[in-house]
Motif scaffolding. Structure first.
Motif, mmCIF file in Angstrom:
data_model
loop_
_atom_site.group_PDB
_atom_site.id
_atom_site.type_symbol
_atom_site.label_atom_id
_atom_site.label_comp_id
_atom_site.label_asym_id
_atom_site.label_seq_id
_atom_site.Cartn_x
_atom_site.Cartn_y
_atom_site.Cartn_z
ATOM 1 N N UNK A 155 16.708 4.099 -21.267
ATOM 2 C CA UNK A 155 17.968 4.698 -20.834
ATOM 3 C C UNK A 155 17.942 5.022 -19.342
ATOM 4 N N UNK A 156 17.451 4.085 -18.547
ATOM 5 C CA UNK A 156 17.412 4.267 -17.107
ATOM 6 C C UNK A 156 18.558 3.492 -16.456
ATOM 7 N N UNK A 157 18.978 3.951 -15.285
ATOM 8 C CA UNK A 157 20.004 3.232 -14.538
ATOM 9 C C UNK A 157 19.400 2.000 -13.877
ATOM 10 N N UNK A 158 18.233 2.183 -13.285
ATOM 11 C CA UNK A 158 17.541 1.102 -12.596
ATOM 12 C C UNK A 158 16.039 1.288 -12.731
ATOM 13 N N UNK A 159 15.299 0.256 -12.369
ATOM 14 C CA UNK A 159 13.837 0.333 -12.360
ATOM 15 C C UNK A 159 13.309 -0.562 -11.249
ATOM 16 N N UNK A 160 12.102 -0.273 -10.811
ATOM 17 C CA UNK A 160 11.494 -1.084 -9.758
ATOM 18 C C UNK A 160 9.984 -0.998 -9.824
ATOM 19 N N UNK A 161 9.333 -1.930 -9.151
ATOM 20 C CA UNK A 161 7.875 -1.946 -9.101
ATOM 21 C C UNK A 161 7.419 -2.092 -7.659
ATOM 22 N N UNK A 162 6.469 -1.252 -7.274
ATOM 23 C CA UNK A 162 5.782 -1.379 -5.986
ATOM 24 C C UNK A 162 4.391 -1.910 -6.256
ATOM 25 N N UNK A 163 3.905 -2.785 -5.385
ATOM 26 C CA UNK A 163 2.593 -3.382 -5.593
ATOM 27 C C UNK A 163 1.800 -3.352 -4.294
ATOM 28 N N UNK A 164 0.508 -3.045 -4.423
ATOM 29 C CA UNK A 164 -0.402 -3.086 -3.273
ATOM 30 C C UNK A 164 -0.546 -4.531 -2.814
ATOM 31 N N UNK A 165 -0.359 -4.767 -1.507
ATOM 32 C CA UNK A 165 -0.434 -6.136 -0.989
ATOM 33 C C UNK A 165 -1.849 -6.598 -0.676
ATOM 34 N N UNK A 166 -2.838 -5.796 -1.083
ATOM 35 C CA UNK A 166 -4.222 -6.176 -0.834
ATOM 36 C C UNK A 166 -4.793 -5.579 0.435
ATOM 37 N N UNK A 167 -3.916 -4.961 1.229
ATOM 38 C CA UNK A 167 -4.356 -4.313 2.479
ATOM 39 C C UNK A 167 -4.121 -2.803 2.425
ATOM 40 N N UNK A 168 -3.947 -2.292 1.204
ATOM 41 C CA UNK A 168 -3.715 -0.866 1.052
ATOM 42 C C UNK A 168 -2.295 -0.454 1.364
ATOM 43 N N UNK A 169 -1.382 -1.432 1.459
ATOM 44 C CA UNK A 169 0.027 -1.162 1.760
ATOM 45 C C UNK A 169 0.891 -1.554 0.567
ATOM 46 N N UNK A 215 11.292 4.411 -12.707
ATOM 47 C CA UNK A 215 12.581 4.446 -13.394
ATOM 48 C C UNK A 215 13.494 5.448 -12.710
ATOM 49 N N UNK A 216 14.742 5.030 -12.480
ATOM 50 C CA UNK A 216 15.724 5.873 -11.799
ATOM 51 C C UNK A 216 16.925 6.105 -12.719
ATOM 52 N N UNK A 217 17.421 7.360 -12.759
ATOM 53 C CA UNK A 217 18.583 7.682 -13.572
ATOM 54 C C UNK A 217 19.630 8.431 -12.757
ATOM 55 N N UNK A 218 20.890 8.264 -13.139
ATOM 56 C CA UNK A 218 21.983 8.928 -12.437
ATOM 57 C C UNK A 218 22.304 10.293 -13.035
#
Length: 248
Positions: free
Chosen positions: A54-68, A148-151
């Motif tokens: 029941x979320x409005x949106x979702x997203x994923x952040x991933x480490x690019x291998x350089x700690x970012x 997960x983001x909700x309004x």
């Protein structure tokens, strides 16, 4: 049907949701083979999380291998920008979930001001009222975060948080299987390919948005729909658009 048979205000039965959750785990498990596309896997995961929790949106952040961290998958342009804002501020619930390797919950955006003032100021107009973030982790190593983001205000239940974390854990295992972990260079290359693919997808979204005079969310939807209808990888469709071999 009794009230206890229902889950949430949308009328979706618990049995139906449990079935969808099991199907998602099966889909993730099916990626434990050579040749799966990381972008497709992570996009599927955020899409399913919106349906399941029941979320409005979702997203994923991933480490690019350089700690970012980089935003690698999102269900809308708005959720992608919220991720980018956190990265720019160097703080926020999604960044903290990755850094601390634990779930972070914000049931009301008023909490942001005290905990992450820079991010709070930059994200004030987002329209999201609550955020739940869990780490993409393998043992003691965190590779990113599933968010997960909700309004509307409120936090995920303990059971739902555990379920989201379990999905994130399986996704992490899918990305970095034991055979890949034994080959550090292969693991790094696989993650880098995923990050490179995201750049091409963003370029393709811009091209489709401009060419068809639609917003970025609609442009991404058309790319994704074409990939699914033709049984193609999203990254391959995006590459074809950027190289002008495909017009949508």
């Amino acid at each position: 049907m009794t009230e206890s048979d229902r889950d949430g205000d949308d009328g979706v039965t618990r049995t139906t949701r449990e079935t969808r959750l099991l199907e998602t785990f099966v889909t993730l498990a099916d990626t434990l083979v050579a040749g799966f596309d990381t972008i497709d896997l992570l996009q599927m995961l955020v899409d399913r999380c919106v349906q399941l929790f029941d979320a409005t949106d979702a997203g994923i952040m991933l480490d690019n291998g350089r700690g970012e961290l980089e935003v690698i998958a999102s269900t809308s342009e708005r959720s992608r920008l919220i991720g980018v804002l956190q990265l720019g501020a160097g703080e926020g619930p999604c960044v903290e979930a990755y850094a601390a390797g634990r779930a972070v919950s914000v049931s009301d955006v008023s909490e942001l001001v005290d905990r992450w003032p820079v991010f709070a100021a930059r994200s004030a107009e987002s329209g999201y009222a609550a955020v739940d973030a869990v780490p993409l982790r393998l043992r003691d190593t965190s590779l990113g975060s599933l968010n997960l983001f909700r309004e509307r205000t409120g936090a995920l239940s303990r059971a739902d948080t555990d379920a989201v974390q379990a999905l994130a854990d399986v996704a992490t295992i899918s990305i970095l299987q034991e055979r890949v972990l034994r080959q550090t260079d292969v693991a790094r290359d696989q993650l880098q390919r995923a990050l490179d693919s995201r750049v091409v997808i963003e370029q393709a979204k811009g091209i489709v948005s401009y060419t068809l005079d639609v917003d970025m969310d609609e442009a991404f939807k058309r790319l994704r729909d074409h990939a699914r209808s033709q049984r193609l990888r999203l990254s391959d469709v995006a590459t074809a658009v950027v190289e002008k071999r495909l017009r949508l």
